[in-house]
Design a protein around this motif. Structure first.
Motif, PDB file in Angstrom:
ATOM      1  N   THR A  39      47.934   9.412 -28.704  1.00 30.64           N
ATOM      2  CA  THR A  39      48.526   8.498 -27.592  1.00 30.64           C
ATOM      3  C   THR A  39      47.570   7.953 -26.927  1.00 30.64           C
ATOM      4  O   THR A  39      46.432   8.604 -26.442  1.00 30.64           O
ATOM      5  N   PRO A  40      47.720   6.579 -26.631  1.00 28.92           N
ATOM      6  CA  PRO A  40      46.413   5.980 -25.863  1.00 28.92           C
ATOM      7  C   PRO A  40      46.241   6.775 -24.446  1.00 28.92           C
ATOM      8  O   PRO A  40      47.116   6.917 -24.017  1.00 28.92           O
ATOM      9  N   SER A  41      44.851   6.893 -24.346  1.00 28.42           N
ATOM     10  CA  SER A  41      44.489   7.755 -23.112  1.00 28.42           C
ATOM     11  C   SER A  41      45.079   6.942 -21.767  1.00 28.42           C
ATOM     12  O   SER A  41      45.391   8.244 -20.769  1.00 28.42           O
ATOM     13  N   LEU A  42      45.357   5.787 -21.390  1.00 28.66           N
ATOM     14  CA  LEU A  42      45.600   5.401 -20.220  1.00 28.66           C
ATOM     15  C   LEU A  42      47.145   5.646 -20.081  1.00 28.66           C
ATOM     16  O   LEU A  42      47.861   5.436 -19.116  1.00 28.66           O
ATOM     17  N   LEU A  43      47.981   6.143 -21.354  1.00 27.77           N
ATOM     18  CA  LEU A  43      49.376   6.097 -21.310  1.00 27.77           C
ATOM     19  C   LEU A  43      49.825   7.786 -21.130  1.00 27.77           C
ATOM     20  O   LEU A  43      50.874   7.937 -21.180  1.00 27.77           O
ATOM     21  N   GLN A  44      48.639   8.592 -21.464  1.00 25.09           N
ATOM     22  CA  GLN A  44      49.022  10.054 -21.573  1.00 25.09           C
ATOM     23  C   GLN A  44      49.727  10.580 -20.328  1.00 25.09           C
ATOM     24  O   GLN A  44      50.549  11.186 -20.281  1.00 25.09           O
ATOM     25  N   ALA A  45      49.081  10.342 -19.312  1.00 30.50           N
ATOM     26  CA  ALA A  45      49.780  10.738 -17.970  1.00 30.50           C
ATOM     27  C   ALA A  45      51.197  10.256 -17.565  1.00 30.50           C
ATOM     28  O   ALA A  45      52.029  10.987 -17.163  1.00 30.50           O
ATOM     29  N   LEU A  46      51.107   8.974 -17.896  1.00 25.39           N
ATOM     30  CA  LEU A  46      52.457   8.252 -17.692  1.00 25.39           C
ATOM     31  C   LEU A  46      53.696   8.793 -18.666  1.00 25.39           C
ATOM     32  O   LEU A  46      54.817   9.247 -18.008  1.00 25.39           O
ATOM     33  N   ILE A  47      53.429   8.935 -19.839  1.00 20.70           N
ATOM     34  CA  ILE A  47      54.341   9.551 -20.664  1.00 20.70           C
ATOM     35  C   ILE A  47      54.522  11.234 -20.232  1.00 20.70           C
ATOM     36  O   ILE A  47      55.474  11.647 -20.502  1.00 20.70           O
ATOM     37  N   GLY A  48      53.427  12.000 -20.185  1.00 19.96           N
ATOM     38  CA  GLY A  48      53.741  13.361 -19.710  1.00 19.96           C
ATOM     39  C   GLY A  48      54.354  13.728 -18.482  1.00 19.96           C
ATOM     40  O   GLY A  48      54.698  14.756 -18.059  1.00 19.96           O
ATOM     41  N   THR A  49      54.487  12.568 -17.642  1.00 17.13           N
ATOM     42  CA  THR A  49      55.195  12.618 -16.240  1.00 17.13           C
ATOM     43  C   THR A  49      56.531  11.865 -16.362  1.00 17.13           C
ATOM     44  O   THR A  49      57.123  11.633 -15.383  1.00 17.13           O
ATOM     45  N   ASN A  50      57.066  11.727 -17.551  1.00 15.82           N
ATOM     46  CA  ASN A  50      58.373  10.915 -17.980  1.00 15.82           C
ATOM     47  C   ASN A  50      58.355   9.732 -16.962  1.00 15.82           C
ATOM     48  O   ASN A  50      59.172   9.309 -16.622  1.00 15.82           O
ATOM     49  N   GLY A  51      57.294   9.059 -17.353  1.00 15.32           N
ATOM     50  CA  GLY A  51      57.148   7.557 -16.920  1.00 15.32           C
ATOM     51  C   GLY A  51      57.089   7.532 -15.255  1.00 15.32           C
ATOM     52  O   GLY A  51      57.566   6.408 -14.610  1.00 15.32           O
ATOM     53  N   ASN A  52      56.564   8.368 -14.666  1.00 12.01           N
ATOM     54  CA  ASN A  52      56.204   8.081 -13.025  1.00 12.01           C
ATOM     55  C   ASN A  52      55.072   7.007 -12.719  1.00 12.01           C
ATOM     56  O   ASN A  52      54.148   7.109 -13.351  1.00 12.01           O
ATOM     57  N   TRP A  53      55.294   5.937 -12.364  1.00 12.23           N
ATOM     58  CA  TRP A  53      54.599   4.860 -12.117  1.00 12.23           C
ATOM     59  C   TRP A  53      53.407   5.083 -11.187  1.00 12.23           C
ATOM     60  O   TRP A  53      52.239   4.326 -11.172  1.00 12.23           O
ATOM     61  N   VAL A  54      53.435   6.110 -10.370  1.00  7.82           N
ATOM     62  CA  VAL A  54      52.391   6.452  -9.448  1.00  7.82           C
ATOM     63  C   VAL A  54      51.280   7.023 -10.147  1.00  7.82           C
ATOM     64  O   VAL A  54      50.286   6.711 -10.019  1.00  7.82           O
ATOM     65  N   THR A  55      51.693   7.831 -11.329  1.00  9.52           N
ATOM     66  CA  THR A  55      50.595   8.360 -12.086  1.00  9.52           C
ATOM     67  C   THR A  55      49.839   7.197 -12.814  1.00  9.52           C
ATOM     68  O   THR A  55      48.736   7.399 -12.807  1.00  9.52           O
ATOM     69  N   LEU A  56      50.474   6.104 -13.218  1.00 10.52           N
ATOM     70  CA  LEU A  56      49.657   5.258 -13.882  1.00 10.52           C
ATOM     71  C   LEU A  56      48.680   4.460 -12.648  1.00 10.52           C
ATOM     72  O   LEU A  56      47.413   4.000 -13.179  1.00 10.52           O
ATOM     73  N   LEU A  57      49.248   4.105 -11.572  1.00 13.23           N
ATOM     74  CA  LEU A  57      48.321   3.540 -10.384  1.00 13.23           C
ATOM     75  C   LEU A  57      47.329   4.617 -10.208  1.00 13.23           C
ATOM     76  O   LEU A  57      46.143   4.002  -9.982  1.00 13.23           O
ATOM     77  N   VAL A  58      47.527   5.938 -10.273  1.00 14.73           N
ATOM     78  CA  VAL A  58      46.553   7.046  -9.846  1.00 14.73           C
ATOM     79  C   VAL A  58      45.456   6.829 -11.204  1.00 14.73           C
ATOM     80  O   VAL A  58      44.392   6.864 -10.848  1.00 14.73           O
ATOM     81  N   MET A  59      45.905   6.707 -12.150  1.00 14.24           N
ATOM     82  CA  MET A  59      45.024   6.743 -13.422  1.00 14.24           C
ATOM     83  C   MET A  59      44.257   5.481 -13.378  1.00 14.24           C
ATOM     84  O   MET A  59      43.113   5.428 -13.780  1.00 14.24           O
ATOM     85  N   ALA A  60      44.597   4.266 -13.103  1.00 16.86           N
ATOM     86  CA  ALA A  60      44.091   3.242 -12.957  1.00 16.86           C
ATOM     87  C   ALA A  60      43.213   3.049 -11.656  1.00 16.86           C
ATOM     88  O   ALA A  60      41.838   2.644 -11.979  1.00 16.86           O
ATOM     89  N   LEU A  61      43.273   3.870 -10.781  1.00 16.78           N
ATOM     90  CA  LEU A  61      42.266   4.226  -9.498  1.00 16.78           C
ATOM     91  C   LEU A  61      41.156   5.032 -10.039  1.00 16.78           C
ATOM     92  O   LEU A  61      39.989   4.423  -9.946  1.00 16.78           O
ATOM     93  N   ASN A  62      41.560   5.807 -11.093  1.00 20.28           N
ATOM     94  CA  ASN A  62      40.462   6.741 -11.478  1.00 20.28           C
ATOM     95  C   ASN A  62      39.371   5.956 -12.474  1.00 20.28           C
ATOM     96  O   ASN A  62      38.219   6.241 -12.305  1.00 20.28           O
ATOM     97  N   VAL A  63      40.038   5.070 -13.266  1.00 18.07           N
ATOM     98  CA  VAL A  63      39.204   4.236 -14.278  1.00 18.07           C
ATOM     99  C   VAL A  63      38.395   3.494 -13.148  1.00 18.07           C
ATOM    100  O   VAL A  63      37.134   3.171 -13.408  1.00 18.07           O
ATOM    101  N   GLY A  64      38.828   2.573 -12.083  1.00 19.96           N
ATOM    102  CA  GLY A  64      37.983   1.808 -11.170  1.00 19.96           C
ATOM    103  C   GLY A  64      37.186   2.559 -10.533  1.00 19.96           C
ATOM    104  O   GLY A  64      35.835   2.059 -10.219  1.00 19.96           O
ATOM    105  N   ILE A  65      37.217   3.683 -10.049  1.00 25.84           N
ATOM    106  CA  ILE A  65      36.467   4.469  -9.393  1.00 25.84           C
ATOM    107  C   ILE A  65      35.236   5.138 -10.317  1.00 25.84           C
ATOM    108  O   ILE A  65      33.908   4.951 -10.054  1.00 25.84           O
TER     109      ILE A  65
END
Length: 112
Positions: free
Chosen positions: A59-85
């Motif tokens: 699974t693409p790494s940026l989508l792992q947390a999104l899929i693992g939390t059943n599509g929680n969009w905050v998770t995707l935002l936190v992941m994008a924040l982590n990549v930016g940091i």
């Protein structure tokens, strides 16, 4: 680079300059610690749920947390924040490395 998008990182990590350049060891160790701290804080503050579903290998790494939390969009935002940091933390070390490489090339040119 295509295998890296699907979370098969071993091929690219063999030639990563982190192993040959001691300057990159600091962010190499610091970025995961900061990212885990941000994600753990978001979970502790109930901003996002913890991962509860298994995610298939590949699974693409940026989508792992999104899929693992059943599509929680905050998770995707936190992941994008982590990549930016992570990029922000690596940036000064990359600039310093480029400056050191440029100075080294300039010394070789004047010696000739």
């Amino acid at each position: 680079m295509l295998p890296v998008l699907f979370n098969f990182n071993s091929a690219i990590l063999v030639g990563v300059p982190v192993l040959g350049n001691g300057l990159y060891i600091i962010p190499f160790l610091l970025v995961p610690l900061v990212n885990v701290g941000i994600a753990a804080s978001a979970i502790a503050l109930h901003l996002m749920p913890a991962v509860v579903y298994q995610v298939l290998l590949g699974t693409p790494s940026l989508l792992q947390a999104l899929i693992g939390t059943n599509g929680n969009w905050v998770t995707l935002l936190v992941m994008a924040l982590n990549v930016g940091i992570g990029v922000w933390l690596y940036r000064p070390f990359v600039k310093l490395s480029n400056r050191l490489n440029t100075q080294g090339d300039g010394l070789d040119a004047t010696e000739r």
